[in-house]
Scaffold this active site. Structure first.
Site, PDB file in Angstrom:
ATOM      1  N   HIS A   1       4.255  -0.947  -7.744  1.00  0.00           N
ATOM      2  CA  HIS A   1       3.497   0.310  -7.763  1.00  0.00           C
ATOM      3  C   HIS A   1       3.963   1.266  -6.660  1.00  0.00           C
ATOM      4  O   HIS A   1       3.666   2.453  -6.712  1.00  0.00           O
ATOM      5  CB  HIS A   1       2.012  -0.004  -7.576  1.00  0.00           C
ATOM      6  CG  HIS A   1       1.085   0.770  -8.481  1.00  0.00           C
ATOM      7  ND1 HIS A   1       1.475   1.430  -9.617  1.00  0.00           N
ATOM      8  CD2 HIS A   1      -0.261   0.956  -8.393  1.00  0.00           C
ATOM      9  CE1 HIS A   1       0.428   1.995 -10.181  1.00  0.00           C
ATOM     10  NE2 HIS A   1      -0.637   1.730  -9.464  1.00  0.00           N
TER      11      HIS A   1
ATOM     12  N   ASP B   1       6.226   4.882 -10.391  1.00  0.00           N
ATOM     13  CA  ASP B   1       6.576   3.741 -11.229  1.00  0.00           C
ATOM     14  C   ASP B   1       6.159   4.030 -12.669  1.00  0.00           C
ATOM     15  O   ASP B   1       5.229   4.794 -12.913  1.00  0.00           O
ATOM     16  CB  ASP B   1       5.879   2.479 -10.715  1.00  0.00           C
ATOM     17  CG  ASP B   1       4.354   2.606 -10.732  1.00  0.00           C
ATOM     18  OD1 ASP B   1       3.830   3.546 -10.099  1.00  0.00           O
ATOM     19  OD2 ASP B   1       3.689   1.789 -11.394  1.00  0.00           O
TER      20      ASP B   1
ATOM     21  N   ASN C   1      -4.801   5.902  -6.909  1.00  0.00           N
ATOM     22  CA  ASN C   1      -5.679   6.585  -7.857  1.00  0.00           C
ATOM     23  C   ASN C   1      -6.275   7.887  -7.328  1.00  0.00           C
ATOM     24  O   ASN C   1      -6.874   8.641  -8.086  1.00  0.00           O
ATOM     25  CB  ASN C   1      -6.817   5.653  -8.296  1.00  0.00           C
ATOM     26  CG  ASN C   1      -6.292   4.463  -9.078  1.00  0.00           C
ATOM     27  OD1 ASN C   1      -5.100   4.370  -9.381  1.00  0.00           O
ATOM     28  ND2 ASN C   1      -7.172   3.549  -9.410  1.00  0.00           N
TER      29      ASN C   1
ATOM     30  N   ASN D   1      -2.825   6.289 -13.278  1.00  0.00           N
ATOM     31  CA  ASN D   1      -3.947   6.967 -12.608  1.00  0.00           C
ATOM     32  C   ASN D   1      -3.504   7.882 -11.474  1.00  0.00           C
ATOM     33  O   ASN D   1      -4.155   8.885 -11.196  1.00  0.00           O
ATOM     34  CB  ASN D   1      -4.960   5.941 -12.109  1.00  0.00           C
ATOM     35  CG  ASN D   1      -5.696   5.271 -13.254  1.00  0.00           C
ATOM     36  OD1 ASN D   1      -5.925   5.887 -14.294  1.00  0.00           O
ATOM     37  ND2 ASN D   1      -6.044   4.018 -13.083  1.00  0.00           N
TER      38      ASN D   1
END
Length: 193
Positions: A22, A96, A71, A117
């Site tokens: 991530h 990513d 997020n 997100n």
């Protein structure tokens, strides 16, 4: 500042997340900062940032990593864009991408967030999805592993063998967008190797 680009690498803060899939967007920012001999410094927009140029006389680049979790990346992105006077079409988000195989880079402007997100929050904060994206493929998990767990896992030993090349290629893609535009970058990086 018409000649300024904001390059934001998405990820999660702290050493626990630094080596995870991530965080590949932040790895790309680290590579761009390293190439320029710069240092990321704390910015009031709740981000780490460094100002640099591709070369003398070229456009200015603000290289940044939000200090927030993925997020809620939009606040730092919008804060930096406002501070530097950068329009959304010059905010390059590096992130990513589950739906692209590992070791593959794709670029686009606009479109949906594909369930990402961080991208969703940046689009909401900027008030538009129309910003350039450097999407670095991490692939989907094999088997029954939840994608939410997959993105928070470190890269596998096999992936780590080529990770440095992937990050370098993504940094090259960012530089190409800034120097030559999105279409030129797509033509270069979408072609099969």
């Amino acid at each position: 500042m018409a000649d300024t680009w904001l390059i934001i690498g998405l990820g999660n803060p702290g050493p626990r997340y630094a080596p995870t899939r991530h965080n590949i967007g932040q790895m790309v920012i680290d590579e761009l900062v390293r190439r320029r001999g710069e240092t990321l410094r704390s910015h009031k927009a709740n981000a780490l940032a460094a100002e640099s140029w591709l070369r003398p006389g070229a456009a200015k680049m603000v290289l940044a990593k939000p200090k927030t979790f993925m997020n809620v990346s939009g606040g730092p992105a919008a804060g930096l864009a406002s501070f530097y006077g950068v329009a959304p079409e010059r905010v390059v988000v590096v992130h990513d991408e589950l739906d692209i195989p590992f070791d593959t880079i794709k670029l686009k402007t606009g479109g949906g967030h594909g369930g990402h997100n961080g991208v969703r929050d940046v689009a909401k904060a900027l008030g538009t999805p129309d910003f350039p994206r450097v999407r670095v493929g991490i692939g989907r998990p094999v088997g029954a592993q939840d994608p939410a767990d997959w993105v928070l896992d470190p890269f596998s030993p096999a992936e780590r063998k080529t990770l440095e090349i992937v990050v370098s290629d993504a940094a090259d893609a960012v530089e190409t967008v800034v120097e030559d535009g999105l279409l030129a970058a797509q033509q270069r990086f979408h072609a099969p190797r």
